[in-house]
Design an enzyme around this catalytic site. Structure first.
Site: not given
Ligand code: NAD
Ligand code: DAU
Length: 348
Positions: A67-68, A90-91, A132-134, A156, A159-160, A185, A281
């Protein structure tokens, strides 16, 4: 030509067993066969050792489960001698952060703090923080630039944003060589099927309803995961960019409904699978980033067009049913029933 940060022959990747982290480790190990890679991952519900099964016996790769947020665990891996950290851990799921924010604050903010402290103590040469762009919140009139204000809308995203600014504060205060990537995304292989694209693909394959939040017109800016990994390679190895934040995006803005329709068309499934459910929400209407800075400064650009990337991704999920069917059991189904069971459904 990219200038390499000198003397990086071992890196610590956190969260490397998740979606983007595993794609990054596979990419970087194949392009830098001399580089040693330590993956520190807690293996939460989203972490999956299957994602790196093909390279787990590779001598350049070491896996540490931990765990980090645990300073001792982080200290132990830092003693293995990495010169850089790439922090993915990250979560990550916005919906889960709405239901229970605590783990997001712990891992995304406090965990990042523990890693930054380790980077400071061990004088690491680079700390790439995956933001993230979030963090920008709504991109109302135009895609967000690195100078846009941060108005995160979910626990989320907040936190980021906290972690993003904490990382920068370590640069400003202690000179920790932090570089921040704010990507849009991602989609591609190994994405956990709670996120929109893999959820819709796997549901459509199984002829199950495709849940669309609200009116389906919310827009996301989609980037193929390998394009993100190539950008992170530059953030890891380019000299002279410490303290900088870079947007990463492919300018592929699509409303969610259009994404769902692309999936149905490619899979040859009927529109009747589309199911409108209650909105999320605080649902951000539009996320989009301007990536001009990374293009001009580092010569990066996205290579994968969205239609082609979607074909690749859908084919990957078709070819790897054992990967996602194993996930869509037990705790996943419980989450799914709890989350989507409460939402009002309609086909209109
Ligand atoms: P993911 O949820 O698929 O993976 C997260 C990983 O982190 C998992 O392997 C999990 O086990 C690990 N993890 C969680 N808590 C931990 C802890 N306390 N200690 C060690 N490991 C831990 O996420 P992802 O989509 O691959 O995202 C990776 C990174 O990119 C994140 O920081 C996320 O915020 C960022 N990000 C994601 C997106 C996207 O579209 N998915 C876009 C922009 C940025
Ligand atoms: O923008 C980067 C982010 O993209 C990352 O930082 C996050 O970790 C990643 O989860 C993602 O966030 P989003 O909320 O944009 O991703 P998600 O796939 O959950 O949703 C994408 C879009 O789809 C959003 O407008 C919500 C919508 N959605 C999502 C789900 C899960 C639906 O309409 N139905 C669904 O069931």
């Amino acid at each position: 030509m990219t200038k390499l940060v000198k003397n990086i022959d071992k890196i610590l990747v956190t969260g490397g067993s998740g979606f983007i982290g595993s794609n990054f480790i596979r990419y970087i190990s194949s392009h830098y066969p001399e580089l040693q890679i330590i993956n520190l991952d807690k293996i939460t519900y989203a972490g999956n050792p299957e994602n790196l099964r093909d390279i787990e016996d590779n001598p350049q790769y070491t896996f540490v489960r931990g765990d980090i947020c645990n300073p001792k665990v982080v200290e132990d891996v830092c003693r293995k001698g990495p010169q850089a950290i790439v922090n993915f851990a990250a979560e990550t799921h916005v919906d889960r952060s709405i239901g229970s924010p605590e783990d997001f604050l712990k891992t995304d903010v406090y965990g990042t703090y523990i890693l930054l402290e380790a980077a400071r103590k061990h004088n690491l040469r680079r700390f790439v923080h995956i933001s993230t762009d979030e963090v920008y919140g709504e991109a109302e009139d135009a895609p967000s630039t690195e100078d846009s204000p941060l108005y995160p809308k979910s626990p989320y995203a907040a936190s980021k944003a906290g972690a993003d600014r904490l990382a920068w504060a370590y640069f400003a205060t202690y000179g920790t060589p932090v570089v921040i990537g704010r990507c849009a995304n991602n989609y591609g292989p190994c994405q956990y099927p709670e996120k929109l694209i893999p959820l819709l693909i796997t549901n459509a394959i199984e002829d199950k309803p495709l849940p669309i939040y609200g009116d389906g017109k919310n827009v996301r800016d989609w980037i193929y995961v390998e394009d993100h990994c190539r950008a992170l390679e530059l953030l890891l190895f380019t000299e002279g960019i410490e303290g900088e934040a870079f947007n990463i995006g492919a300018s592929e803005e699509h409303p969610n409904l259009e994404v769902a329709e692309i999936i149905l068309n490619i899979l040859g499934k009927p529109r009747s699978l589309l199911t409108y459910v209650n909105d999320r929400p605080g649902h951000v209407r539009r996320h989009a980033v301007a990536a001009d800075k990374i293009k001009a400064a580092l010569g990066w650009q996205a290579a994968m067009p969205f239609p082609e990337g979607m074909e690749h991704t859908i084919n990957w999920y078709i070819k790897r049913p054992e990967w996602w069917r194993k996930i869509k059991t037990g705790a996943y189904l419980e989450y799914y029933r709890q989350h989507y069971g409460q939402l009002h459904h309609s086909n209109k």
